[in-house]
Design a protein around this motif. Structure first.
Motif, PDB file in Angstrom:
ATOM      1  N   ARG A   7       0.826  -1.212   0.000  1.00  0.00           N
ATOM      2  CA  ARG A   7       0.000   0.000   0.000  1.00  0.00           C
ATOM      3  C   ARG A   7       0.862   1.264   0.000  1.00  0.00           C
ATOM      4  O   ARG A   7       1.785   1.410   0.801  1.00  0.00           O
ATOM      5  CB  ARG A   7      -0.920   0.010   1.213  1.00  0.00           C
ATOM      6  N   GLY A   8       0.555   2.171  -0.926  1.00  0.00           N
ATOM      7  CA  GLY A   8       1.225   3.456  -0.983  1.00  0.00           C
ATOM      8  C   GLY A   8       2.425   3.515  -1.899  1.00  0.00           C
ATOM      9  O   GLY A   8       2.879   4.607  -2.246  1.00  0.00           O
ATOM     10  N   TRP A  12       1.799  -0.204  -6.581  1.00  0.00           N
ATOM     11  CA  TRP A  12       0.496  -0.448  -5.937  1.00  0.00           C
ATOM     12  C   TRP A  12      -0.512   0.604  -6.383  1.00  0.00           C
ATOM     13  O   TRP A  12      -1.677   0.294  -6.645  1.00  0.00           O
ATOM     14  CB  TRP A  12       0.676  -0.402  -4.422  1.00  0.00           C
ATOM     15  N   LYS A  13      -0.079   1.857  -6.501  1.00  0.00           N
ATOM     16  CA  LYS A  13      -0.994   2.948  -6.833  1.00  0.00           C
ATOM     17  C   LYS A  13      -1.369   2.987  -8.305  1.00  0.00           C
ATOM     18  O   LYS A  13      -2.487   3.398  -8.658  1.00  0.00           O
ATOM     19  CB  LYS A  13      -0.367   4.298  -6.447  1.00  0.00           C
ATOM     20  N   TYR A  14      -0.450   2.577  -9.187  1.00  0.00           N
ATOM     21  CA  TYR A  14      -0.665   2.858 -10.601  1.00  0.00           C
ATOM     22  C   TYR A  14      -0.900   1.632 -11.484  1.00  0.00           C
ATOM     23  O   TYR A  14      -1.579   1.752 -12.505  1.00  0.00           O
ATOM     24  CB  TYR A  14       0.524   3.647 -11.156  1.00  0.00           C
ATOM     25  N   ASP A  17      -4.721   0.707 -11.813  1.00  0.00           N
ATOM     26  CA  ASP A  17      -5.672   1.812 -12.008  1.00  0.00           C
ATOM     27  C   ASP A  17      -6.707   1.421 -13.061  1.00  0.00           C
ATOM     28  O   ASP A  17      -6.362   0.926 -14.131  1.00  0.00           O
ATOM     29  CB  ASP A  17      -4.900   3.057 -12.450  1.00  0.00           C
ATOM     30  N   GLU A 130       8.618   8.821  -8.208  1.00  0.00           N
ATOM     31  CA  GLU A 130       7.641   7.743  -8.412  1.00  0.00           C
ATOM     32  C   GLU A 130       8.063   6.847  -9.566  1.00  0.00           C
ATOM     33  O   GLU A 130       7.942   5.611  -9.488  1.00  0.00           O
ATOM     34  CB  GLU A 130       6.265   8.336  -8.689  1.00  0.00           C
ATOM     35  N   ALA A 253      -6.225   6.474  -4.733  1.00  0.00           N
ATOM     36  CA  ALA A 253      -5.570   5.357  -5.410  1.00  0.00           C
ATOM     37  C   ALA A 253      -6.097   4.016  -4.933  1.00  0.00           C
ATOM     38  O   ALA A 253      -6.223   3.063  -5.714  1.00  0.00           O
ATOM     39  CB  ALA A 253      -4.056   5.440  -5.202  1.00  0.00           C
ATOM     40  N   THR A 257      -7.600   1.161  -7.674  1.00  0.00           N
ATOM     41  CA  THR A 257      -6.947  -0.141  -7.896  1.00  0.00           C
ATOM     42  C   THR A 257      -7.638  -1.281  -7.157  1.00  0.00           C
ATOM     43  O   THR A 257      -7.176  -2.421  -7.227  1.00  0.00           O
ATOM     44  CB  THR A 257      -5.484  -0.088  -7.435  1.00  0.00           C
TER      45      THR A 257
END
Length: 292
Positions: A7-8, A12-14, A17, A130, A253, A257
């Motif tokens: 997480r974070g 994980w965020k992208y 998506d 990132e 996010a 996801t």
């Protein structure tokens, strides 16, 4: 080694998506533009006759090796390599293998690039930090999948140079044409759907899918494939991208996801309980059928 996909973190965020689906057609074109991948898909894939099942298997696989944890990713990597080891043949008088290192690395590279392009087109471009974290995480996943170390560029800048050089060598081929035909003639996902409903839906999805393919392919490759693109098309795409950006970017996010993370967890569970999977869905496990 990069940070795990937790997480974070950037992957994980992208990676999962929901906007990534907008580049589904683009990434397929880029994959089968590689001659070895094109030959393997032509000879071994069932996507033209059963694209919906193929789509579900692909989604299950992606969800596992990104969101299924290290143990799940290792199992999925072993399955994928065992599966693709059987895909061999002859193309243009030369033998090929789906595990050809350069082709295998290219398929991984296209999946690495999609979330970055999606944010560039429809969200906020990833920051330098990132990008560094995301790329390092995806390199770790590539190693788990069996991509050779020398086929993983050392950083994002080198990756982009590699990616651009690969695209510069591609041209039209029969498998790309078959993909375009499949998009236009895809059969309905369920037999009970009346033709009077499905046929207009199919025409609409074909127009939308081909528009997004034309919009998001690298411009030089688009031209080599004979796909027209006008200033009016660009204005139309800009409007569409703005709408997606305005409505989707504010969503946290974790929500963008969530579907892929839950699919990943579900499919890891199914792998541990194959009898349940066989009873509910059929087959020996998520994506287990011997198809490309």
């Amino acid at each position: 080694m990069a940070r795990p996909v937790v997480r974070g973190t950037a992957a994980w965020k992208y990676f999962g998506d929901f906007r990534d689906v907008l580049l589904a057609g683009q990434v397929l074109v880029l994959q089968v533009a590689h001659p070895v991948v094109a030959a393997g898909v032509r000879d071994h894939s069932d996507y033209t006759s059963d694209p919906w099942t193929r789509l579900m298997r692909t989604g299950a696989s992606l969800s596992i090796y990104v969101y299924g944890g290290v143990a799940g990713a290792r199992v999925e990597a072993a399955r994928l390599r065992a599966l693709h080891r059987t895909f061999t043949g002859v193309a243009d008088g030369r033998r090929y293998s789906a595990l050809d290192p350069a082709a295998y690395a290219w398929v991984h590279a296209t999946l690495v690039k999609v979330p970055v392009d999606v944010q560039r087109f429809f969200g906020r471009p990833l920051s330098t930090s990132e990008l560094a974290e995301y790329y390092a995480q995806m390199c770790d996943i590539g190693r788990l999948l069996g991509v050779r170390e020398r086929d993983l560029p050392p950083d994002w800048a080198a990756f982009e140079r590699y990616y651009d050089s690969m695209v510069a060598g591609f041209a039209a081929n029969r498998t790309i044409e078959e993909l375009f035909t499949t998009i236009r003639t895809v059969r309905k996902p369920v037999e009970w759907l009346p033709d009077r409903w499905w046929l207009p839906l199919r025409r609409a999805q074909a127009r939308g899918q081909m528009f997004l393919i034309r919009a998001t392919l690298p411009a030089d490759l688009r031209a080599r494939l004979g796909l027209k693109w006008t200033e009016a098309d660009q204005r139309r795409f800009n409007r569409f991208a703005t709408v997606v950006r305005v409505f989707a970017t504010p969503i946290p996010a974790g929500l963008r996801t969530a579907h892929m993370r839950w699919i990943g967890k579900l499919n890891v569970w199914f792998r541990a309980h194959p009898r349940v999977y066989a009873r509910l869905i059929g087959g020996n496990g998520p994506g287990s059928a011997p198809r490309a």
